[in-house]
Scaffold this active site. Structure first.
Site, PDB file in Angstrom:
ATOM      1  N   SER A 165       0.963  -1.057  -0.053  1.00 13.44           N
ATOM      2  CA  SER A 165      -0.065   0.084   0.045  1.00 13.44           C
ATOM      3  C   SER A 165       0.948   1.333   0.175  1.00 13.44           C
ATOM      4  O   SER A 165       1.782   1.192   0.659  1.00 13.44           O
ATOM      5  CB  SER A 165      -0.876   0.073   1.403  1.00 13.44           C
ATOM      6  OG  SER A 165      -1.352   1.360   1.452  1.00 13.44           O
ATOM      7  N   TYR A 213      -1.894  -1.041  10.659  1.00  8.58           N
ATOM      8  CA  TYR A 213      -2.121  -1.645   9.346  1.00  8.58           C
ATOM      9  C   TYR A 213      -0.976  -1.431   8.505  1.00  8.58           C
ATOM     10  O   TYR A 213      -0.400  -2.154   7.555  1.00  8.58           O
ATOM     11  CB  TYR A 213      -3.395  -1.219   8.711  1.00  8.58           C
ATOM     12  CG  TYR A 213      -3.377  -1.259   7.244  1.00  8.58           C
ATOM     13  CD1 TYR A 213      -3.888  -2.388   6.741  1.00  8.58           C
ATOM     14  CD2 TYR A 213      -3.273  -0.152   6.412  1.00  8.58           C
ATOM     15  CE1 TYR A 213      -3.941  -2.563   5.246  1.00  8.58           C
ATOM     16  CE2 TYR A 213      -3.448  -0.273   5.004  1.00  8.58           C
ATOM     17  CZ  TYR A 213      -3.675  -1.127   4.396  1.00  8.58           C
ATOM     18  OH  TYR A 213      -3.706  -1.523   3.067  1.00  8.58           O
ATOM     19  N   LYS A 239       2.002  -3.841   6.385  1.00  5.01           N
ATOM     20  CA  LYS A 239       2.667  -3.555   5.134  1.00  5.01           C
ATOM     21  C   LYS A 239       4.002  -3.511   5.119  1.00  5.01           C
ATOM     22  O   LYS A 239       4.769  -4.060   4.296  1.00  5.01           O
ATOM     23  CB  LYS A 239       1.722  -2.553   4.221  1.00  5.01           C
ATOM     24  CG  LYS A 239       0.170  -3.190   4.091  1.00  5.01           C
ATOM     25  CD  LYS A 239      -0.038  -4.366   3.449  1.00  5.01           C
ATOM     26  CE  LYS A 239      -1.356  -4.666   3.144  1.00  5.01           C
ATOM     27  NZ  LYS A 239      -1.651  -5.826   2.366  1.00  5.01           N
TER      28      LYS A 239
END
Ligand code: UD1
Length: 336
Positions: A124, A149, A153
């Protein structure tokens, strides 16, 4: 070519599954339906007229992966499976680290054992963090994520980088998505978030469909042209094609590359709202609300590397995203 899609029943996974089947590739999907519905598998078959193999499997479980790799001769993996809600990751960080890192490490271990060398990863743009200026470029220094989150990644990227550096036969492409939205033009598959959506586009679609009364626009005093936040929205069908290009690159090269999948262009929240209304001829009532904590004013991709390395660039416009999103919403007002 036979490709395993972990999380292949999800929003991006399902569109990528369609794209791969349409290219004549063999597809194996592994998904535990933690954020998807079994019906999506039927829809993929209706769109493509093709069949594929499905395993209901949690890819944090080594035994589940061993079964798949033993039963199928997999050439490459696209790893989508993972939790992805920013706000939830702040509230439940351990759940995010456990799930997203376990799946990455377990998958890499299983690939090593079974001699599978090609991997494409759903990363991302959030890995660029808050200190880099837009347009984001792949060689910018990372390491300042604003939520768990994002850290999962970034950490997964690092784990894959180390694994690729230790095995000269491995090939990894880390795909850094910008803001994927829209739906398949058939209106048969699309994003189906649980409960009240957190992201802009699903929220706009629910308001237009009368399921929610009003959109809250989070801030109109950012240093952008109209004061609302600017993002690089990318049609999920373009994104799916980007995975096909990345996979073709992965199977014909060795080593590891990070590549942005974005348009290189930003659109403001206000522009999204007015374009959605115009294209679909439907009002989207809104209120201006305070800024949302953790939001950046503006970010978009430098999309050059995807062009030169993968020979891929976006083809669809914000109008296409709005039209296809609305078709999905009107055909499936309550999701799958
Ligand atoms: C976030 C994540 C990104 C993830 C993406 C899609 C970060 C920093 N960003 O992006 O990694 O890929 O979600 O899951 O971790 N907005 C409103 N009203 C709303 C909702 C959103 O005004 O009801 C605005 C936001 O302030 C922002 C824009 O719309 O300016 C886009 O927001 P959103 O769709 O939530 O995506 P991001 O926060 O950019």
């Amino acid at each position: 070519m036979k490709v395993l899609l972990t999380g292949g029943a999800g929003f991006i996974g399902s569109h990528t599954c369609v794209e791969f089947l349409e290219r004549g590739w063999e597809v194996v999907v592994a998904d535990n339906f933690s954020n998807s519905k079994p019906e999506v598998l039927n829809r993929i078959k209706i769109i493509t007229g093709k069949s594929f193999t499905f395993y209901e499997a949690d890819v944090t479980q080594r035994s589940a992966l061993d079964k798949i790799f033993t039963e199928q001769k997999i050439d490459a993996v696209v790893h989508f499976a993972g939790y992805k809600a920013v706000g939830e990751s702040v509230a439940k960080p351990l759940m995010y680290y456990r799930n997203n890192l376990d799946s990455t490490i377990t998958l890499l271990e299983a690939m090593e054992t079974h001699g599978v060398k090609n991997l494409v990863f759903s990363s991302s743009a959030t890995v660029y963090g808050e200190n880099n200026p837009s347009p984001y470029k792949e060689d910018m220094p990372l390491s300042t994520c604003t939520n768990p989150y994002g850290w999962t990644k970034l950490m997964s990227e690092q784990i894959m980088r180390d694994a690729a550096n230790a095995d000269s036969n491995m090939s990894v492409v880390l795909l850094r998505y910008f803001n994927p939205i829209g739906a398949h033009p058939s209106g048969l598959i699309g994003e189906d978030p649980e409960g009240i959506p957190n992201n802009l586009f699903p929220y706009v679609a629910k308001v237009a469909g009368g399921k929610l009364p009003k959109l809250g626009i989070f801030g109109d005093d950012y240093p952008t042209e109209d004061g609302t936040g600017v993002r690089d929205y990318i049609h999920v069908v373009d994104l799916a094609k980007g995975h096909a290009a990345a996979l073709e690159y992965a199977v014909s090269h060795k080593g590891i590359e990070a590549v942005n999948l974005g348009s290189g262009k930003g659109h403001s929240v206000m522009e999204v709202v007015t374009t959605f209304s115009r294209v679909n001829n439907i009002p989207v009532p809104y209120d201006i609300k305070p800024r949302r904590a953790g939001d950046l004013p503006s970010y978009y991709a430098n999309a050059e590397k995807a062009k030169t390395l993968l020979n891929w660039e976006v083809e669809l416009t914000l109008e296409d995203m709005c039209r296809d999103m609305w078709k999905w919403q009107t055909q499936n007002p309550d999701g799958y």
